[in-house]
Write a protein that holds these residues in place. Structure first.
Motif, short mmCIF file in Angstrom:
data_model
loop_
_atom_site.label_atom_id
_atom_site.label_comp_id
_atom_site.label_asym_id
_atom_site.label_seq_id
_atom_site.Cartn_x
_atom_site.Cartn_y
_atom_site.Cartn_z
N SER A 1 -8.32 9.98 4.58
CA SER A 1 -8.51 8.59 5.02
C SER A 1 -7.78 8.33 6.33
N GLU B 1 -2.32 -0.96 11.76
CA GLU B 1 -3.28 -0.97 10.65
C GLU B 1 -3.79 0.44 10.37
N GLU B 2 -4.03 1.20 11.42
CA GLU B 2 -4.51 2.57 11.26
C GLU B 2 -3.44 3.44 10.59
N THR C 1 0.81 -1.23 0.00
CA THR C 1 0.00 0.00 0.00
C THR C 1 0.84 1.27 0.00
N GLU D 1 -2.92 2.89 6.81
CA GLU D 1 -4.05 3.17 5.91
C GLU D 1 -3.57 4.05 4.75
#
Length: 341
Positions: free
Chosen positions: A184, A218-219, A79, A222
């Motif tokens: 986001s 995980e946050e 990502t 993002e």
């Protein structure tokens, strides 16, 4: 007998990385991309620009900063390339330019083909979301200068805008309305402060935080929301005077760059609630509001400045495109500054 491999550079691994990434890069292809058999350059057919009266080329370059350290710590690399694309193409779209193509550059301590392919795959996915092509790049192995699991990435993009459609401060008028487009999360700015808070507060990436509903890692990983296609769609169908990409420096500093010297943006802090991650960082790190404002996007990744007659339609289009947006403030006589009322 010594060799390049003995010095730590694995040419075969680099070749395998290229093979692994080919199919992922292909998904970002545009019709204007022309294959270069040698592979030394990326080619883009600009004959389509003949349809412009006075085309202006726009260019931007950026990196992802220390967010790469989060990806490395979690050993998840698919990502981070999207973050890179967001940083580049959303700078281009501020002036109304359509992103045409990008190139990337990855420096690493050791080429791990699967890892490099994941990184480039993320770049290609970001380009697909932005509507631009990934036409080339470079992976450089730097043994001794970087650890075997270390890497950094940067990129450059090129776009085009019709001269008489150029957006920016010259179009902004008193009475205009500032719209906020939701981020986001943290996006790709302020991670040095994030890591400082984590270290001082003893926070780990695998820690489950009820405020977030997932782990901190995980946050923080993002991906950056990519606004290019949404901003272009808005500018093509409704009157837009300016955009501001909210990156390093925070909301007010970046918005001020899109204002003429005789006008101010007055913002309503009560118009939104920042995502929980910012309250987590502020609470665990004891960060003052002024530092939060100057470091993070606080939930606003892009601003659009539009005339009041365009507000409802603009918000409707963004809602259709699943981009949360709201009225953030207004433009008033002033001195080229943005501030909260």
């Amino acid at each position: 007998m010594t060799s390049y491999a003995a010095a730590g550079v694995d040419i075969a691994a680099g070749d395998r990385a290229v093979e692994l990434m080919k199919s992922r890069v292909a998904m970002s292809r545009r019709p204007e991309v022309v294959d270069d058999a040698s592979g030394f350059a990326g080619l883009f057919d600009v004959s389509a620009l003949r349809g412009y009266t006075r085309p202006l080329l726009a260019t931007s370059t950026d990196g992802v900063g220390t967010k790469v350290m989060i990806a490395q710590a979690l050993d998840r690399h698919d990502t981070i390339g999207r973050d890179l694309v967001g940083m580049v193409v959303d700078d281009l779209v501020v002036c109304g330019a359509e992103p045409l193509f990008m190139t990337d550059y990855i420096a690493c301590g050791k080429v791990v083909p699967e890892r490099i392919a994941d990184i480039v795959g993320g770049v290609a996915e970001g380009c697909r979301l932005a509507g631009c092509a990934l036409v080339g790049g470079e992976t450089a192995e730097h043994p001794g200068a970087m650890g075997p699991d270390d890497y950094d990435l940067a990129g450059a993009g090129t776009g085009v805008v019709e001269a008489d459609a150029l957006l920016g401060p010259a179009r902004v008028r008193a009475g205009d309305v500032v719209l906020a487009l939701a981020s986001s999360g943290v996006h790709s700015n302020g991670y040095s402060l994030v890591r400082h808070v984590m270290k001082s507060a003893g926070l780990t990436l695998d820690r489950e935080l009820p405020e977030l509903g997932r782990t901190l890692g995980e946050e923080l990983l993002e991906p950056t929301r990519i606004y290019a296609a949404d901003c272009l769609a808005l500018a093509r169908t409704h009157e837009v005077h300016a955009y501001a990409h909210i990156t390093g420096g925070g909301l007010t500093a970046n918005l001020a760059r899109s204002l003429p010297p005789e006008l101010d943006a007055v913002l309503d802090r009560s118009s939104w609630t920042p995502p929980a991650i910012f309250q987590v960082l502020a609470g665990h790190g004891g960060i003052a509001q002024a530092d939060l404002d100057q470091t993070f996007n606080l939930g606003v990744g892009m601003c659009a400045i539009v005339p009041p007659t365009a507000v409802d339609d603009a918000l409707g289009l963004l809602r259709e495109r699943e981009v949360p947006a709201w009225v953030l403030g207004e433009i008033v006589p002033g001195q080229g500054q943005a501030a909260y009322r």
